[in-house]
Structure formats: structure tokens, C-alpha cells
Design an enzyme around this catalytic site. Structure first.
Site, PDB file in Angstrom:
ATOM      1  N   LYS A  54       0.840  -1.208   0.000  1.00  0.00           N
ATOM      2  CA  LYS A  54       0.000   0.000   0.000  1.00  0.00           C
ATOM      3  C   LYS A  54       0.875   1.257   0.000  1.00  0.00           C
ATOM      4  CE  LYS A  54      -3.748  -2.510   2.144  1.00  0.00           C
ATOM      5  NZ  LYS A  54      -4.395  -3.007   3.356  1.00  0.00           N
ATOM      6  N   GLN A  98      -4.443  -1.666   9.596  1.00  0.00           N
ATOM      7  CA  GLN A  98      -4.376  -3.002   9.004  1.00  0.00           C
ATOM      8  C   GLN A  98      -4.987  -4.042   9.953  1.00  0.00           C
ATOM      9  OE1 GLN A  98      -3.199  -3.662   5.806  1.00  0.00           O
ATOM     10  NE2 GLN A  98      -4.002  -5.714   6.174  1.00  0.00           N
ATOM     11  N   ASP A 121     -10.890   3.045   3.944  1.00  0.00           N
ATOM     12  CA  ASP A 121     -11.197   1.616   3.814  1.00  0.00           C
ATOM     13  C   ASP A 121     -12.704   1.389   3.669  1.00  0.00           C
ATOM     14  OD1 ASP A 121      -9.456  -0.453   3.562  1.00  0.00           O
ATOM     15  OD2 ASP A 121      -8.976  -0.618   5.692  1.00  0.00           O
TER      16      ASP A 121
END
Ligand code: NAP
Length: 295
Positions: A54, A98, A121
């Protein structure tokens, strides 16, 4: 018939080129640099590689990226304090924590602490609610990637029978929801299957578009699909090692046999995977534009 291969790698490349140009224009015209922070707690190797990918992609696109790695014994309070700091940091437009988190930390509490305006997200209940209502929001990255793959490959969803296998909050439920929205890329008739579904083959065999996110390697075989189906395989399963010592991956769909019946199919790897990170970047750019009053 052998299927057209829908390459997520190629579609992601196309979208990344668009984003790179957009980021350059934002900097040149408006002095706006999108910023993403990734927060990793612990040393899980898979999570480390996802976070590294990422950050690498963000840098390639000209997005400012910060990577924070915390020890595995970080307390919930410490993580919440960091999230709050990022919520108030004007250089940061997107916050990614994460998952999974160590067991002493309540995941829902942390995700809910991220400002919905920086929730790139798309997991915050505010964004999930807006998605369900069909309002402007950050769409969750993998379902958004599936939507873009279908649209950019010219697959018509209008009136199609879409069957989704899997009902997780991060893939199955949102992808089903996006497919039934009353707008371009949606308008499908949607069936959602899971482990309590009585006769799964009945459903998968009548799918015009079959989206599989179950996490079971090679679960869908050729005799479970109809001729001409479009298959989107979200599954990523480690099924051994390659000769060079890398993890060997398989999807949830038995690619070699199903591709002989399908009109189009995504491979694993190189299908949905590259799209997920790309949609995270798209959301980060979108967020920066929103903060600057440009979107
Ligand atoms: P998950 O949370 O484990 O959910 C799996 C879902 O599939 C559940 O709803 C489960 O039903 C259903 N399921 C499992 N086995 C089934 C079976 N035999 N028949 C019918 N339904 C079955 O998994 P997830 O997070 O959604 O991920 C699914 C897969 O996608 C995994 O392989 C994951 O690695 C992959 N993934 C890929 C990306 C990407 O970027 N490419 C992103 C996210 C996930 P129940 O609800 O009844 O248990």
C-alpha cells in the site's frame, strides 16, 4: 469456448495512471497533496507485506504516505490515541488500520474511532450506512474494485442475475449491496449464498455474473456454472509454495475448468487483488479533494 481473461493487473494499471495524473494536477493547480497513513500493530508477515504494498503504491502515485508500526502488545488506548492524532492531522486524508489486530484490541472500537471523513477503507458504520442508502461515501476497497472491474470490462449488470458466494462485512455483503443499487454498475437481481444456503448449485448455475468470496480454494467447479457466465473470483488461498519459495495462490474458483465454460473470468493472482489497493488510493485522492473543497 475459452473465457476472456479479465485482468485486474491491467485495469488497475489504467486507473493508477489516471490517479497519478490527478495527483500531479492537484499539486500543481491547488497545492494539495493527498496523504495516507497506514497503521500496523504487530509483526504478522502477511499484514506487513500488505502494508508495504500500500505504501509503495501510494509513493508511486505521488501520494504522501506514512507508515506507523506498533509493537504487538500495544494497548487499545494507545492505538485509539494514535487514530485521534491522525484524525486531526491536516497532512493526512486517509487512515488505514491493518486488520487483524491483536486480541487485546477491540477492532470495531478502533474502526469506529477513525473519522468517517478519513475512512478510506470504507468500514466505518457511517460509510457503510451511506453506501446502503446509495449516498456519496467511501466505498469499501475490494467490492469497489469488483464494481470497477466489471464496468471497465464492459460487463452489463443491468437486469443481470448476480450470485454472490460469501456474506462477510468486507466483501460479500457490500458487493451484493453495490450490485443492487439503482445506478450504473448496479441494477442487478442479487442472490447471496453462505454456508447455510440449502442448494448452492441451484443458485450458482443460474448466475449471469458469479462473484465468489468464500475463502475456500477451488470450491466452484465447472459443473456449478452455466455456459457464458462472467466469474469474479475474490478468493485468495495459499495452497503451497512455488519453486522460488513464494506462496502459491489459488482462488475460490477452479480456474482451468471454469474458464472453458465462462464468457469472462478473473485469474488469481492478477484479478481482484491489484484492484483493492488501487481503490484505496482512489479513496485517498477523493478524500484530499473533499477536504480541499474540490469534490
Ligand atoms: P470470511 O470473512 O471468512 O467470509 C467467508 C464467507 O464465505 C462467509 O460468509 C461464509 O459463510 C462463506 N462460505 C465459506 N465457505 C462456504 C461454503 N463452502 N459454501 C458457501 N459459503 C461459504 O472471508 P472474506 O474476508 O470475505 O474473504 C473471502 C475470500 O476473499 C478470502 O479468500 C480472502 O482472502 C479473499 N479476499 C481477497 C481480497 C482481495 O483483495 N483480493 C480482499 C478481501 C478478501 P458463513 O457466513 O455462513 O460462515
Amino acid at each position: 469456448m475459452s473465457a476472456k481473461i479479465i485482468s485486474g493487473t491491467e485495469v488497475a494499471k489504467e486507473i493508477r495512471a489516471e490517479l497519478k495524473a490527478e495527483v500531479a494536477e492537484l499539486a500543481a493547480k491547488h497545492k494539495v497533496v493527498p496523504g495516507l497513513v497506514t497503521i500496523l500493530v504487530g509483526e504478522d508477515p502477511a499484514s506487513q507485506s500488505y502494508v508495504a504494498a500500500k505504501n509503495k503504491t501510494a509513493k508511486e502515485l505521488g501520494i504522501h504516505s506514512e507508515q506507523v508500526t506498533l509493537p504487538a502488545d500495544t494497548s487499545e488506548a494507545e492505538l485509539l490515541a494514535l487514530v485521534e492524532k491522525c484524525n486531526n492531522d491536516p497532512k493526512i486524508h486517509g487512515i488505514l488500520v491493518q486488520l487483524p489486530l491483536p486480541k487485546q484490541i477491540n477492532e470495531a472500537k478502533v474502526l469506529n474511532a477513525i473519522s468517517p471523513d478519513k475512512d478510506v477503507d470504507g468500514f466505518h458504520p457511517v460509510n457503510v450506512g451511506r453506501m446502503v442508502l446509495g449516498e456519496k461515501c467511501f466505498l469499501p476497497c475490494t467490492p469497489h474494485g469488483v464494481l470497477e472491474l466489471l464496468q471497465r470490462s464492459g460487463v452489463k449488470t443491468d437486469g443481470a442475475e448476480v450470485v454472490v458466494v460469501g456474506r462477510s462485512n468486507i466483501v460479500g455483503k457490500p458487493v451484493a449491496n453495490l450490485m443492487l443499487q439503482k445506478r450504473a454498475g448496479g441494477n442487478a437481481t442479487v442472490t447471496l449464498c453462505h454456508t447455510r444456503t440449502k442448494d448452492m448449485d441451484f443458485h450458482t448455475k443460474r448466475a449471469d455474473i458469479l462473484i465468489v468470496a468464500a475463502g475456500v480454494a477451488n470450491m466452484i467447479k465447472a459443473d456449478q456454472v452455466k455456459e457464458g457466465v462472467v466469474v469474479i473470483d475474490v478468493g485468495v488461498n495459499r495452497v503451497g509454495m512455488t519453486e522460488s519459495g513464494k506462496a502459491k495462490l489459488a482462488g475460490d474458483v477452479e480456474f482451468d475448468s471454469v474458464k472453458e465454460k465462462a464468457a469472462a473470468i478473473t485469474p488469481v493472482p492478477g484479478g481482484v487483488g491489484p484492484m483493492t489497493i488501487t481503490m484505496l488510493m482512489k479513496n485517498t485522492v477523493q478524500s484530499a479533494k473533499q477536504f480541499a473543497g474540490l469534490a
